[in-house]
Design a protein around this motif. Structure first.
Motif, mmCIF file in Angstrom:
data_model
loop_
_atom_site.group_PDB
_atom_site.id
_atom_site.type_symbol
_atom_site.label_atom_id
_atom_site.label_comp_id
_atom_site.label_asym_id
_atom_site.label_seq_id
_atom_site.Cartn_x
_atom_site.Cartn_y
_atom_site.Cartn_z
ATOM 1 N N CYS A 25 -14.127 2.280 -11.935
ATOM 2 C CA CYS A 25 -15.098 1.315 -11.417
ATOM 3 C C CYS A 25 -15.048 1.331 -9.893
ATOM 4 C CB CYS A 25 -14.829 -0.090 -11.955
ATOM 5 S SG CYS A 25 -13.270 -0.808 -11.408
ATOM 6 N N GLU A 26 -16.054 0.747 -9.284
ATOM 7 C CA GLU A 26 -16.135 0.767 -7.826
ATOM 8 C C GLU A 26 -15.011 -0.032 -7.185
ATOM 9 O OE1 GLU A 26 -20.264 0.987 -5.954
ATOM 10 O OE2 GLU A 26 -20.685 -0.028 -7.851
ATOM 11 N N THR A 68 0.815 -1.221 0.000
ATOM 12 C CA THR A 68 0.000 0.000 0.000
ATOM 13 C C THR A 68 0.846 1.267 0.000
ATOM 14 O OG1 THR A 68 -0.146 -0.117 2.411
ATOM 15 C CG2 THR A 68 -1.937 -1.101 1.145
ATOM 16 N N SER A 69 2.162 1.147 0.122
ATOM 17 C CA SER A 69 3.019 2.336 0.092
ATOM 18 C C SER A 69 3.410 2.703 -1.336
ATOM 19 C CB SER A 69 4.296 2.085 0.910
ATOM 20 O OG SER A 69 5.100 1.094 0.280
ATOM 21 N N LYS A 70 2.980 1.894 -2.334
ATOM 22 C CA LYS A 70 3.399 2.126 -3.713
ATOM 23 C C LYS A 70 2.533 3.142 -4.449
ATOM 24 C CE LYS A 70 6.714 -0.909 -3.527
ATOM 25 N NZ LYS A 70 8.121 -0.494 -3.572
ATOM 26 N N GLY A 71 1.533 3.690 -3.794
ATOM 27 C CA GLY A 71 0.718 4.693 -4.462
ATOM 28 C C GLY A 71 -0.680 4.746 -3.889
ATOM 29 N N LYS A 72 -1.416 5.816 -4.252
ATOM 30 C CA LYS A 72 -2.743 6.021 -3.679
ATOM 31 C C LYS A 72 -3.750 4.972 -4.155
ATOM 32 C CE LYS A 72 -4.461 9.128 -7.296
ATOM 33 N NZ LYS A 72 -5.104 10.426 -7.581
ATOM 34 N N ASP A 73 -3.467 4.312 -5.279
ATOM 35 C CA ASP A 73 -4.410 3.337 -5.808
ATOM 36 C C ASP A 73 -4.173 1.931 -5.263
ATOM 37 O OD1 ASP A 73 -5.680 5.245 -7.402
ATOM 38 O OD2 ASP A 73 -4.224 4.993 -9.013
ATOM 39 N N ALA A 74 -3.164 1.781 -4.384
ATOM 40 C CA ALA A 74 -2.886 0.449 -3.832
ATOM 41 C C ALA A 74 -4.045 -0.006 -2.951
ATOM 42 C CB ALA A 74 -1.588 0.480 -3.034
ATOM 43 N N ASP A 124 -3.623 -10.964 -22.171
ATOM 44 C CA ASP A 124 -2.967 -10.024 -21.271
ATOM 45 C C ASP A 124 -2.747 -8.656 -21.904
ATOM 46 O OD1 ASP A 124 -2.913 -11.803 -19.240
ATOM 47 O OD2 ASP A 124 -0.800 -12.314 -19.397
ATOM 48 N N ASP A 125 -2.488 -7.692 -21.047
ATOM 49 C CA ASP A 125 -2.269 -6.317 -21.447
ATOM 50 C C ASP A 125 -1.005 -6.208 -22.299
ATOM 51 O OD1 ASP A 125 -2.631 -3.644 -21.636
ATOM 52 O OD2 ASP A 125 -1.869 -3.152 -19.648
ATOM 53 N N ASN A 172 -6.275 -0.950 -14.084
ATOM 54 C CA ASN A 172 -5.025 -1.053 -13.347
ATOM 55 C C ASN A 172 -4.446 -2.444 -13.568
ATOM 56 O OD1 ASN A 172 -2.987 -1.272 -11.356
ATOM 57 N ND2 ASN A 172 -4.028 0.233 -10.071
ATOM 58 N N SER A 173 -3.343 -2.512 -14.311
ATOM 59 C CA SER A 173 -2.772 -3.803 -14.682
ATOM 60 C C SER A 173 -2.206 -4.566 -13.484
ATOM 61 C CB SER A 173 -1.669 -3.609 -15.732
ATOM 62 O OG SER A 173 -0.639 -2.775 -15.228
ATOM 63 N N THR A 174 -1.981 -3.881 -12.350
ATOM 64 C CA THR A 174 -1.517 -4.590 -11.154
ATOM 65 C C THR A 174 -2.549 -5.606 -10.697
ATOM 66 O OG1 THR A 174 -0.225 -2.674 -10.418
ATOM 67 C CG2 THR A 174 -0.806 -4.303 -8.746
ATOM 68 N N TYR A 175 -3.809 -5.245 -10.829
ATOM 69 C CA TYR A 175 -4.887 -6.104 -10.335
ATOM 70 C C TYR A 175 -5.577 -6.895 -11.435
ATOM 71 C CZ TYR A 175 -4.162 -2.844 -6.506
ATOM 72 O OH TYR A 175 -3.587 -2.083 -5.515
ATOM 73 N N ASP A 176 -5.489 -6.420 -12.666
ATOM 74 C CA ASP A 176 -6.114 -7.123 -13.788
ATOM 75 C C ASP A 176 -5.248 -6.897 -15.017
ATOM 76 O OD1 ASP A 176 -7.711 -8.245 -15.734
ATOM 77 O OD2 ASP A 176 -9.574 -7.475 -14.882
ATOM 78 N N SER A 177 -4.459 -7.904 -15.363
ATOM 79 C CA SER A 177 -3.449 -7.743 -16.409
ATOM 80 C C SER A 177 -4.023 -7.804 -17.813
ATOM 81 C CB SER A 177 -2.384 -8.831 -16.259
ATOM 82 O OG SER A 177 -2.964 -10.125 -16.412
#
Length: 727
Positions: free
Chosen positions: A407-408, A80-86, A349-350, A414-419
């Motif tokens: 999205c909610e 969670t320290s890697k950015g506001k979207d973590a 994949d992305d 965000n490719s971190t969570y969905d590639s």
């Protein structure tokens, strides 16, 4: 001393850090194993493995009948320290496809195979907003509203819209918008009684001049019989009042959302267009680009198959699992399936460029089941034209706009969570249209724009050469043509209730691209492009010729039942050009829903023999040399019937970078020998000399076999040519 679980490290971050985790990585992998191993750890007393196992087995119906040793589990958390979207949740991937040679014959677990592709099931384990958890790897989950009309849901919708307006220049309206001819007034003094149909004032030239912001609804009609409609018989009563009880549930929900967002006007097609007036319906379809692009927001009933289903469908509630810490204190852990983002995501994949995508983008049965609106052709056009679309799905709200997605759950883009690759055709469409608008503003002497378009050549000669104009037009045409071919493939992969709407529903998109293409447009074909005629059905066994009058055989819209694909690039032009008599004496022809004839002039055209080789197998033969051929309609039937041994005409158009030769196959009319109709497009990668067992030769050899008189391919433009009238 308490032993640490080797399977999951107890889902404790301090223990993972001691394990030498990569400090630069955004993700931490806690588990990479199978269900039997989780069972073994659970039986050994690991509380964390017990929570994982219980949460996975709560979704056992998804992999029922699969051997447990073939169900692989991978659990990851995020820094969670890697950015506001973590995000703080624990993501658990479940896969149950059979492993290659990973059979365990000795009772020992093999080294995990590398996971590829999107998992068969993706779960998230999380806590509620108090964040209390006995496992530091399981943190707070994102809130997903159960009812968008409640405070939290409405706030989420408003926040997404606010983010779009504040951050995206393409999504803002540059000028005050005018109302469509008719809209619904949803703010009556007593809204519980219903709504009324409001008709804007029009001037003598039938131009709207009543200003205002409005919303639009995109929805599935369903069977169509129960949909409330405005007709010539009901329009006057609808202007007075449309009772609340007569509105289908989807309409009621859309009205309440419009009110909650603070708007007065709502446009719904079945109520704002007189449905039993064919001329008005056609006229309205020509203005879909203005209606949806000017709309502040398009409300999309994306997961509703019928207007009575409603906009806000019930969402599956997360399961609750009781967990304890080392002191025996009780905590609640929640587990739910992560929103799959349905048809907005590809199965790959992305990273792939749009030109390399497999089309249609995501035709999976699951995506179509969960998002029936996205399977409709009209809705596809509305979605591209709208500045922003708020999709209501079975799992969450998704805002799709001209610059991206929100999205909610916060993961769609965000490719971190969905590639997986996200469908970006709407954003590409908006980019190309906007660039055309910007380039159309030619600078004057003081550096400000004079608003002229690029086709006003005389006004820009002082600053811009004709060569620059031609180069710019060529580049814009290439981009817009590639996008158009993609759009048509996706559009034709979707369903229409009426064949007659095939060319009607796409008119708005064509209008918006016409400024880039600077071309006539007839029956779905841009008149500047011969390559646009090289379309082909993805699956000819599913096709049929349309019965709609006025659609010629050379138009992609003449076929129903299969997505249509195009060939937009070539390595060598074989001196074939197309012209449209309708354009003679005019700058451009604009006939978007009908067409007549085109003239195809070619240097390499020859008569060939059509041959039926077997069940749905065909070839073309000349001089004892044959090539395979796939007609537009398989098996041949109706107007497409061709007898074995019949003479057809093969017109070569180009050679491709795939080392193939592409052409059109025409059949001469039996009543007018000057007229032909299209039977199909053929692409030859090789050719075969009949009555021999020699290996096939490459496609280029076909030119020598079928056209021995042509000695210099570079002189085709100066040689004899034939012209065919194609209808």
């Amino acid at each position: 001393m308490v032993s640490v679980c080797t399977t999951c490290k107890g889902l404790q971050k301090h223990l993972k850090a001691l394990d030498g985790a990569d400090a630069e990585s955004v993700t931490s992998t806690w588990v990479n194993t199978t269900i039997p191993t989780l069972r073994h750890s659970t039986n050994g007393g690991c509380r964390a493995c017990a929570v994982l196992l219980q949460g996975i087995l709560l979704h056992h119906d998804r992999f029922e009948g699969v051997k447990e040793e073939n169900v692989r589990i991978k659990a990851q958390s995020f820094d969670t320290s890697k950015g506001k979207d973590a995000q703080d949740h624990l993501s658990v991937e479940v896969r149950w496809k059979e492993l290659g040679d990973g059979c365990d014959d000795g009772g020992h677990e093999h080294e995990p195979e590398e996971d590829t592709g999107y998992p068969d099931l993706k779960l998230e384990f999380f806590t509620n907003q108090d964040g209390q958890s006995p496992f530091s790897a399981i943190g707070r989950g994102r809130h997903i509203s159960t009812n968008p009309l409640q405070d939290s849901g409405l706030s989420t919708a408003k926040d997404m819209i606010k983010e779009c307006l504040s951050s995206h220049t393409r999504c803002r309206h540059s000028q005050t918008t005018t109302l469509p001819r008719r809209v619904l007034d949803v703010l009556l003094d007593d809204g519980s009684k219903g709504v009324r149909l409001h008709e804007s004032e029009w001037d003598g030239d039938s131009q709207r001049f009543e200003f205002g912001e409005f919303l639009t609804l995109s929805h599935c009609w369903g069977s169509g019989k129960a949909v409330l409609k405005t007709t010539t018989e009901t329009i006057e009563s609808h202007k007075k009042l449309i009772p609340w009880s007569t509105l289908p549930r989807t309409f009621q929900d859309a009205v309440m959302l419009t009110r909650s967002l603070g708007f007065r006007w709502l446009w719904i097609d079945s109520l704002c267009i007189i449905q039993n007036d064919p001329e008005e319906r056609l006229r309205a379809s020509y203005h879909t680009d203005q209606i949806f692009s000017n709309s502040f927001l398009t409300i999309a009933a994306t997961s509703s198959a019928d207007s009575n289903d409603g906009l806000f469908l019930p969402k599956a509630q997360p399961y609750k699992i009781q967990a304890t810490d080392s002191k025996g204190s009780l905590f609640k852990i929640y587990v739910r399936e992560q929103p799959s983002h349905y048809s907005f995501k590809a199965p790959f994949d992305d990273g792939a460029h749009m030109n390399d995508w497999e089309l249609p983008f995501n035709p999976s049965a699951e995506a179509n089941m969960h998002t029936p609106l996205l399977k409709r052709a009209w809705a596809y056009a509305e979605r591209l034209l709208a500045s922003r679309v708020l999709h209501f799905t079975k799992s969450e709200m998704i805002l799709e706009c001209r610059e991206g997605y929100q999205c909610e759950c916060g993961r769609i883009d965000n490719s971190t969570y969905d590639s997986r690759t996200t469908d970006s055709v709407k954003q590409e469409f908006a980019r190309i249209v906007e660039e055309n608008e910007n380039k159309g503003r030619i600078p004057n002497g003081n550096g400000t724009g004079n608003g002229n378009r690029i086709d006003s050549v005389a006004s820009q000669l002082a600053a811009t050469s004709l060569a620059d104009v031609a180069k710019d037009l060529t580049q814009k045409r290439e981009e817009a043509t590639q996008l158009w071919s993609y759009v048509v493939t996706e559009y034709t992969a979707r369903d229409l209730t009426y064949d007659a709407d095939r060319l009607v529903a796409i008119v708005g998109i064509a209008k918006m691209l016409s400024q880039n293409l600077k071309s006539g447009y007839i029956a779905g074909q841009w008149t500047f492009s011969t390559l646009g005629l090289l379309w082909h059905p993805n699956d000819g066994t599913r096709t049929r010729r349309t019965q709609v009058q006025g659609i010629p055989s050379w138009s992609w819209a003449s076929l129903e039942g299969s997505p249509i694909s195009f060939d937009d690039s070539m390595a060598m032009d074989l001196a074939c050009t197309a012209s449209f008599p309708a354009e003679r004496g005019r700058t451009q022809a604009w006939s978007p829903t009908t067409g007549d004839r085109l003239e195809l002039t070619a240097a390499m055209a020859t008569d060939v023999q059509f041959r039926i080789d077997g069940d749905s197998e065909y070839s073309l033969v000349k001089n004892g040399v044959s090539v395979e051929f796939r007609p537009d309609v398989i098996p041949l039937r109706g107007d497409d019937v061709v007898a074995s041994g019949e003479t057809l005409t093969c017109v070569l158009v180009c050679m491709t970078f795939r080392s193939s030769i592409i052409g059109l196959v025409l059949q001469q009319s039996k009543t007018d020998t000057q007229v032909y109709r299209r039977v199909g497009r053929f692409e030859s990668y090789d050719c075969q000399t009949d009555s021999t067992e020699d290996e096939p030769e490459d496609a280029e050899a076909l030119l020598g076999h079928w056209f021995p008189e042509v000695e210099d391919m570079t002189q085709l433009d100066d040689g004899p040519q034939r012209t065919f009238i194609v209808v």
